[in-house]
Write a protein that holds these residues in place. Structure first.
Motif, mmCIF file in Angstrom:
data_model
loop_
_atom_site.group_PDB
_atom_site.id
_atom_site.type_symbol
_atom_site.label_atom_id
_atom_site.label_comp_id
_atom_site.label_asym_id
_atom_site.label_seq_id
_atom_site.Cartn_x
_atom_site.Cartn_y
_atom_site.Cartn_z
ATOM 1 N N PRO A 7 -0.773 8.965 -6.278
ATOM 2 C CA PRO A 7 -0.950 10.036 -5.284
ATOM 3 C C PRO A 7 -2.356 10.628 -5.285
ATOM 4 C CG PRO A 7 0.390 10.787 -7.146
ATOM 5 C CD PRO A 7 0.256 9.308 -7.282
ATOM 6 N N ASP A 8 -3.069 10.456 -6.398
ATOM 7 C CA ASP A 8 -4.439 10.976 -6.468
ATOM 8 C C ASP A 8 -5.381 10.205 -5.541
ATOM 9 O OD1 ASP A 8 -3.833 8.865 -8.426
ATOM 10 O OD2 ASP A 8 -5.966 8.989 -8.929
ATOM 11 N N LYS A 9 -4.961 9.024 -5.073
ATOM 12 C CA LYS A 9 -5.799 8.222 -4.173
ATOM 13 C C LYS A 9 -5.478 8.483 -2.702
ATOM 14 C CE LYS A 9 -8.293 5.361 -5.180
ATOM 15 N NZ LYS A 9 -9.750 5.388 -5.385
ATOM 16 N N GLN A 10 -4.535 9.390 -2.429
ATOM 17 C CA GLN A 10 -4.113 9.646 -1.050
ATOM 18 C C GLN A 10 -5.280 10.065 -0.166
ATOM 19 O OE1 GLN A 10 -0.582 9.629 0.323
ATOM 20 N NE2 GLN A 10 -2.013 9.347 2.021
ATOM 21 N N LYS A 11 -6.155 10.930 -0.673
ATOM 22 C CA LYS A 11 -7.282 11.420 0.121
ATOM 23 C C LYS A 11 -8.213 10.273 0.508
ATOM 24 C CE LYS A 11 -10.904 14.945 0.150
ATOM 25 N NZ LYS A 11 -11.558 16.036 -0.640
ATOM 26 N N ASP A 12 -8.526 9.408 -0.454
ATOM 27 C CA ASP A 12 -9.398 8.256 -0.165
ATOM 28 C C ASP A 12 -8.714 7.292 0.801
ATOM 29 O OD1 ASP A 12 -11.341 9.264 -1.785
ATOM 30 O OD2 ASP A 12 -11.020 7.862 -3.444
ATOM 31 N N ILE A 13 -7.400 7.099 0.617
ATOM 32 C CA ILE A 13 -6.646 6.210 1.514
ATOM 33 C C ILE A 13 -6.712 6.736 2.947
ATOM 34 C CG2 ILE A 13 -4.328 5.430 2.143
ATOM 35 C CD1 ILE A 13 -5.231 3.893 -0.217
ATOM 36 N N ASP A 14 -6.494 8.034 3.127
ATOM 37 C CA ASP A 14 -6.509 8.634 4.465
ATOM 38 C C ASP A 14 -7.892 8.526 5.106
ATOM 39 O OD1 ASP A 14 -3.866 9.283 4.186
ATOM 40 O OD2 ASP A 14 -4.229 11.377 3.629
ATOM 41 N N THR A 15 -8.938 8.772 4.308
ATOM 42 C CA THR A 15 -10.302 8.697 4.829
ATOM 43 C C THR A 15 -10.650 7.273 5.244
ATOM 44 O OG1 THR A 15 -11.043 10.542 3.439
ATOM 45 C CG2 THR A 15 -12.748 9.082 4.303
ATOM 46 N N ALA A 16 -10.311 6.304 4.388
ATOM 47 C CA ALA A 16 -10.602 4.893 4.691
ATOM 48 C C ALA A 16 -9.815 4.427 5.906
ATOM 49 C CB ALA A 16 -10.278 4.026 3.475
ATOM 50 N N LYS A 17 -8.556 4.856 6.019
ATOM 51 C CA LYS A 17 -7.722 4.458 7.156
ATOM 52 C C LYS A 17 -8.293 5.027 8.450
ATOM 53 C CE LYS A 17 -2.939 4.541 8.816
ATOM 54 N NZ LYS A 17 -1.553 4.993 8.528
ATOM 55 N N ASN A 18 -8.732 6.278 8.402
ATOM 56 C CA ASN A 18 -9.345 6.910 9.571
ATOM 57 C C ASN A 18 -10.577 6.138 10.023
ATOM 58 O OD1 ASN A 18 -10.282 8.637 11.532
ATOM 59 N ND2 ASN A 18 -10.185 10.469 10.270
ATOM 60 N N PHE A 19 -11.405 5.761 9.040
ATOM 61 C CA PHE A 19 -12.612 4.987 9.337
ATOM 62 C C PHE A 19 -12.251 3.647 9.976
ATOM 63 C CE2 PHE A 19 -16.075 6.989 6.699
ATOM 64 C CZ PHE A 19 -16.998 6.999 7.728
ATOM 65 N N TYR A 20 -11.318 2.927 9.360
ATOM 66 C CA TYR A 20 -10.998 1.585 9.849
ATOM 67 C C TYR A 20 -10.411 1.616 11.254
ATOM 68 C CZ TYR A 20 -9.309 -3.130 10.286
ATOM 69 O OH TYR A 20 -9.099 -4.396 10.754
ATOM 70 N N LEU A 21 -9.502 2.558 11.519
ATOM 71 C CA LEU A 21 -8.916 2.657 12.855
ATOM 72 C C LEU A 21 -9.984 3.045 13.875
ATOM 73 C CD1 LEU A 21 -5.460 4.330 12.108
ATOM 74 C CD2 LEU A 21 -5.948 1.936 12.639
ATOM 75 N N SER A 22 -10.956 3.847 13.457
ATOM 76 C CA SER A 22 -12.062 4.190 14.358
ATOM 77 C C SER A 22 -12.867 2.961 14.713
ATOM 78 C CB SER A 22 -12.974 5.232 13.700
ATOM 79 O OG SER A 22 -12.298 6.435 13.472
ATOM 80 N N LEU A 23 -13.094 2.107 13.726
ATOM 81 C CA LEU A 23 -13.841 0.872 13.959
ATOM 82 C C LEU A 23 -13.124 -0.040 14.943
ATOM 83 C CD1 LEU A 23 -14.943 0.116 10.314
ATOM 84 C CD2 LEU A 23 -16.486 0.414 12.237
ATOM 85 N N TRP B 10 0.813 -1.213 0.000
ATOM 86 C CA TRP B 10 0.000 0.000 0.000
ATOM 87 C C TRP B 10 0.848 1.265 0.000
ATOM 88 C CZ3 TRP B 10 -4.743 0.067 -1.569
ATOM 89 C CH2 TRP B 10 -5.488 -1.121 -1.512
ATOM 90 N N GLU B 11 2.031 1.219 0.597
ATOM 91 C CA GLU B 11 2.916 2.378 0.515
ATOM 92 C C GLU B 11 3.393 2.564 -0.924
ATOM 93 O OE1 GLU B 11 5.978 1.841 3.417
ATOM 94 O OE2 GLU B 11 4.743 2.692 5.053
ATOM 95 N N ASP B 12 3.666 1.459 -1.607
ATOM 96 C CA ASP B 12 4.044 1.517 -3.019
ATOM 97 C C ASP B 12 2.869 2.005 -3.868
ATOM 98 O OD1 ASP B 12 5.924 0.819 -5.273
ATOM 99 O OD2 ASP B 12 4.279 -0.536 -5.773
ATOM 100 N N PHE B 13 1.679 1.546 -3.523
ATOM 101 C CA PHE B 13 0.473 1.954 -4.249
ATOM 102 C C PHE B 13 0.254 3.464 -4.120
ATOM 103 C CE2 PHE B 13 -4.056 2.973 -4.171
ATOM 104 C CZ PHE B 13 -4.481 2.461 -5.390
ATOM 105 N N ILE B 14 0.421 4.006 -2.911
ATOM 106 C CA ILE B 14 0.227 5.438 -2.682
ATOM 107 C C ILE B 14 1.248 6.250 -3.467
ATOM 108 C CG2 ILE B 14 0.359 7.260 -0.922
ATOM 109 C CD1 ILE B 14 -0.696 5.165 1.093
ATOM 110 N N GLU B 15 2.482 5.743 -3.522
ATOM 111 C CA GLU B 15 3.530 6.450 -4.265
ATOM 112 C C GLU B 15 3.213 6.499 -5.762
ATOM 113 O OE1 GLU B 15 8.373 6.152 -5.031
ATOM 114 O OE2 GLU B 15 7.422 4.974 -3.423
ATOM 115 N N LYS B 16 2.630 5.413 -6.279
ATOM 116 C CA LYS B 16 2.306 5.346 -7.700
ATOM 117 C C LYS B 16 0.982 6.041 -8.035
ATOM 118 C CE LYS B 16 4.749 0.991 -8.550
ATOM 119 N NZ LYS B 16 4.604 -0.443 -8.910
#
Length: 358
Positions: free
Chosen positions: A40-56, A32-38
């Motif tokens: 970058p336009d998905k960074q916002k969705d990645i951050d939002t999803a990560k926030n949601f999952y950690l909240s869960l 996923w770190e490699d995916f984000i680097e390739k």
């Protein structure tokens, strides 16, 4: 589906992404770190999803995941839970296991009758009086992620609608829910966040909770994972309840000109899967369709929302049959066949696609 096409909902329910969030799997982290680097336009969705999952998962990190995992499982042991809550926690009726998808919840959904309640002047807003500015809807069979102006994240389940107040984030933060939603509320002590439902209003400052308030169901549920919420009744009694984490408040739907009597109010411990930290009440956010000691009418309601179909129960003999199971990739026919193996019933599909259980 390619990973770059994943929605926020797809990310949350992806096992590899979940491991990346917890950072307990080097391969997943590298991917996923490699995916984000390739991408970058998905960074916002990645951050939002990560926030949601950690909240869960209660906002856990890699360190306390590794340190507390065994301790967590021990703390949720059924015997210890019963011992901790003493006589207030009672086991539900025996559950008929389903097919090969057995549940072994360590935290048992237990109920108690609440006695004396506090009183205050309720903030009631009937549906027709709610000053809606924006409305979000998740069609049956889908989910929808919403980020509000104050930073609050909301995940809507299928068949759910969220109305946003005309003055949201100005003088206050008010929304109206019909259906089910998971909330991760941005903290703001000056502007409490209030969720209006036909049965009760939920007031918070900043917290993580789930609300289930479908109009066709006979009850409304509020499940608290983190923080605290204040639930006020819409029956003109002026009563309220303060809910603490790992508890679920269950209220019957209020009929017009009726009030809720105290023995109809139930406070339950959240149910947990024995194999991980996940809360059963929020399984839907991870693409799991779970029933935990639920009567067939409520099972049908979840099937309708999950698969985007219309199922009707015509045989009243099945009203009180209860089910416990979890499904992930099964289609509707497979789910119905599994249900039949637990408690036999007949069903037929009409030409318009509607299913009748008889």
């Amino acid at each position: 589906m390619k990973h770059q096409e994943y929605s926020i909902e797809d990310l949350i329910s992806n096992e590899s992404f979940q491991k990346f969030c917890l950072r307990n799997d080097p391969d997943a982290v590298d991917f996923w770190e490699d995916f984000i680097e390739k991408h970058p336009d998905k960074q916002k969705d990645i951050d939002t999803a990560k926030n949601f999952y950690l909240s869960l998962n209660g906002g856990i990190t890699e360190t306390n995941f590794l340190q507390d995992y065994k301790k967590f499982k021990d703390a949720l042991d059924l015997h210890q839970l019963a011992e901790r809550d003493n006589h207030e926690i009672k086991s539900p009726a025996p559950v008929i296991p389903l097919w090969r998808k057995y549940l072994a919840p360590a935290g048992i959904a237990a109920s108690l009758i609440l006695g004396i309640l506090f009183f205050y002047k309720p903030e009631n807003k009937k549906q027709q009086e709610f000053p809606t500015l924006t409305s979000y809807f998740a069609p049956a069979g889908s989910k929808k992620t919403v980020k509000l102006a104050d930073g609050t994240l909301v995940l809507l389940n299928g068949g759910s609608r969220l109305n946003i107040s005309r003055n949201f984030n100005r003088n206050g933060r008010e929304v109206q829910l019909e259906g089910e939603a998971f909330f991760n509320v941005a903290h703001n002590t000056r502007r409490p966040f209030i969720v209006f439902t036909p049965t009760a209003n939920i007031k918070v400052l900043g917290t993580v909770f789930n609300v289930r308030a479908y109009p066709e169901l006979p009850r409304m549920e509020t499940s608290l994972l983190k923080g605290s919420v204040e639930v006020s009744f819409n029956d003109n009694s002026g009563r309220k309840i303060l809910l603490v984490p790992d508890r679920k408040l269950v209220l019957p739907i209020i009929e017009e000109d009726e009030s809720i009597v105290s023995n109809e109010i139930k406070l339950k411990a959240l149910a947990h899967h024995s194999g991980d930290r996940s809360v059963i009440e929020t399984d839907w956010t991870r693409n799991r369709l779970t029933f935990y000691d639920e009567p067939l009418p409520e099972v049908i309601s979840k099937l309708n929302s999950w698969y985007g179909v219309k199922i009707e129960l015509e045989n009243e003999e099945y009203q009180n049959s209860h089910y416990s199971a979890t499904f992930e990739k099964e289609n509707l026919n497979e789910a119905l066949k599994a249900l039949q193996e637990s408690y036999p019933f007949k069903y037929k599909r009409k030409e318009n696609g509607e299913i009748i259980i008889y």
